[in-house]
Design an enzyme around this catalytic site. Sequence first.
Site, mmCIF file in Angstrom:
data_model
loop_
_atom_site.group_PDB
_atom_site.id
_atom_site.type_symbol
_atom_site.label_atom_id
_atom_site.label_comp_id
_atom_site.label_asym_id
_atom_site.label_seq_id
_atom_site.Cartn_x
_atom_site.Cartn_y
_atom_site.Cartn_z
ATOM 1 N N MET A 92 7.348 7.054 15.360
ATOM 2 C CA MET A 92 7.301 7.582 13.758
ATOM 3 C C MET A 92 6.969 6.437 13.063
ATOM 4 O O MET A 92 7.492 6.194 12.100
ATOM 5 C CB MET A 92 8.469 8.276 13.415
ATOM 6 C CG MET A 92 8.700 9.516 14.718
ATOM 7 S SD MET A 92 7.314 10.560 14.677
ATOM 8 C CE MET A 92 7.704 11.338 12.903
ATOM 9 N N HIS A 111 -2.339 13.380 18.316
ATOM 10 C CA HIS A 111 -1.937 14.064 17.248
ATOM 11 C C HIS A 111 -1.855 15.445 17.208
ATOM 12 O O HIS A 111 -2.841 15.852 17.674
ATOM 13 C CB HIS A 111 -2.598 13.628 15.909
ATOM 14 C CG HIS A 111 -2.182 14.014 14.581
ATOM 15 N ND1 HIS A 111 -1.338 13.870 13.932
ATOM 16 C CD2 HIS A 111 -3.001 15.242 13.846
ATOM 17 C CE1 HIS A 111 -1.090 14.457 12.875
ATOM 18 N NE2 HIS A 111 -1.918 15.490 12.692
ATOM 19 N N ASP A 147 -3.882 8.335 11.251
ATOM 20 C CA ASP A 147 -4.583 9.652 12.191
ATOM 21 C C ASP A 147 -6.133 9.663 11.932
ATOM 22 O O ASP A 147 -6.727 10.558 11.703
ATOM 23 C CB ASP A 147 -4.064 10.883 11.938
ATOM 24 C CG ASP A 147 -2.462 10.939 12.213
ATOM 25 O OD1 ASP A 147 -1.979 10.430 13.102
ATOM 26 O OD2 ASP A 147 -1.766 11.545 11.240
HETATM 27 C C1 GRF Z 1 3.729 15.269 19.385
HETATM 28 O O1 GRF Z 1 3.617 16.523 19.073
HETATM 29 C C2 GRF Z 1 2.689 14.455 19.302
HETATM 30 O O2 GRF Z 1 1.567 15.037 18.882
HETATM 31 C C3 GRF Z 1 3.026 13.868 17.840
HETATM 32 O O3 GRF Z 1 4.344 13.456 18.272
HETATM 33 C C4 GRF Z 1 4.927 14.471 18.922
HETATM 34 C C5 GRF Z 1 5.654 13.598 20.066
HETATM 35 O O4 GRF Z 1 6.594 14.543 20.876
HETATM 36 N N1 GRF Z 1 2.502 12.500 17.674
HETATM 37 P P1 GRF Z 1 7.103 14.018 22.218
HETATM 38 O O5 GRF Z 1 8.196 13.136 21.709
HETATM 39 O O6 GRF Z 1 5.971 13.582 23.197
HETATM 40 O O7 GRF Z 1 7.719 15.240 22.908
#
Ligand code: GRF
Length: 203
Positions: A92, A111, A147
């Site tokens: 994040m 994404h 993105d």
């Molecule tokens: C996913 O939806 C991905 O596309 C986005 O963040 C989320 C991560 O989910 N970038 P996880 O931690 O892999 O379960």
Amino acid sequence: MIKINISVFISGRGTNLQSIIDAVQSGKLPVTIKAVISDNEEAYGLKRAQKAGVESIFIDPDDFSTTQKYEQKLLEFMEENKIKLVVLAGFMRLISPYFLNNFRGKVMNIHPSLLPSFRGLHAQKQAIDYGVKVSGCTVHFVDEGMDTGPIILQKAVPVYDDDDEDSLAERILTEEHKIYPQAIKLFAQDKLKIKGRKVIRED
Ligand code: GRF
């Protein structure tokens, strides 16, 4: 076959990380996950890594006075461990131009929308609110924007009238777990060439 070293950066639950671990363990993905790095000590993905016997490291960005110093630490780790690809999986945090200048074309992200639609946070909610009938997921190389980098793979899913953010996210996630390992495999096999905005697949 020589396996490249990759590092996966996470901040949360790590289901994409799990799909990558599973693909490696079942012999479908010819890479070595050298380390899972989190900017969040509580990230459940760290436990997934430990369970799989993969080194998991929490590096606290708050321990560094600037983003560049934090990323310098990450880059040192990449160099020491001969990491050829950084895989962002629910990380994040924006990767700065400083990191990218030292690692260009070697950072991937996933994404949960069909880019360039619905960039940024809450992509699934954005899709529902807009009223699209099709959404999906995108694996792309990371550039300086959010993105916006060259697209490697995409997969579409239908959006139904009675979907909410969670039901759509779940449908998209199922496809994320398939295309992320596929994209990493193409990179590991040196089949991806970036030409301007396009990623050309060379078999
Ligand atoms: C996913 O939806 C991905 O596309 C986005 O963040 C989320 C991560 O989910 N970038 P996880 O931690 O892999 O379960």
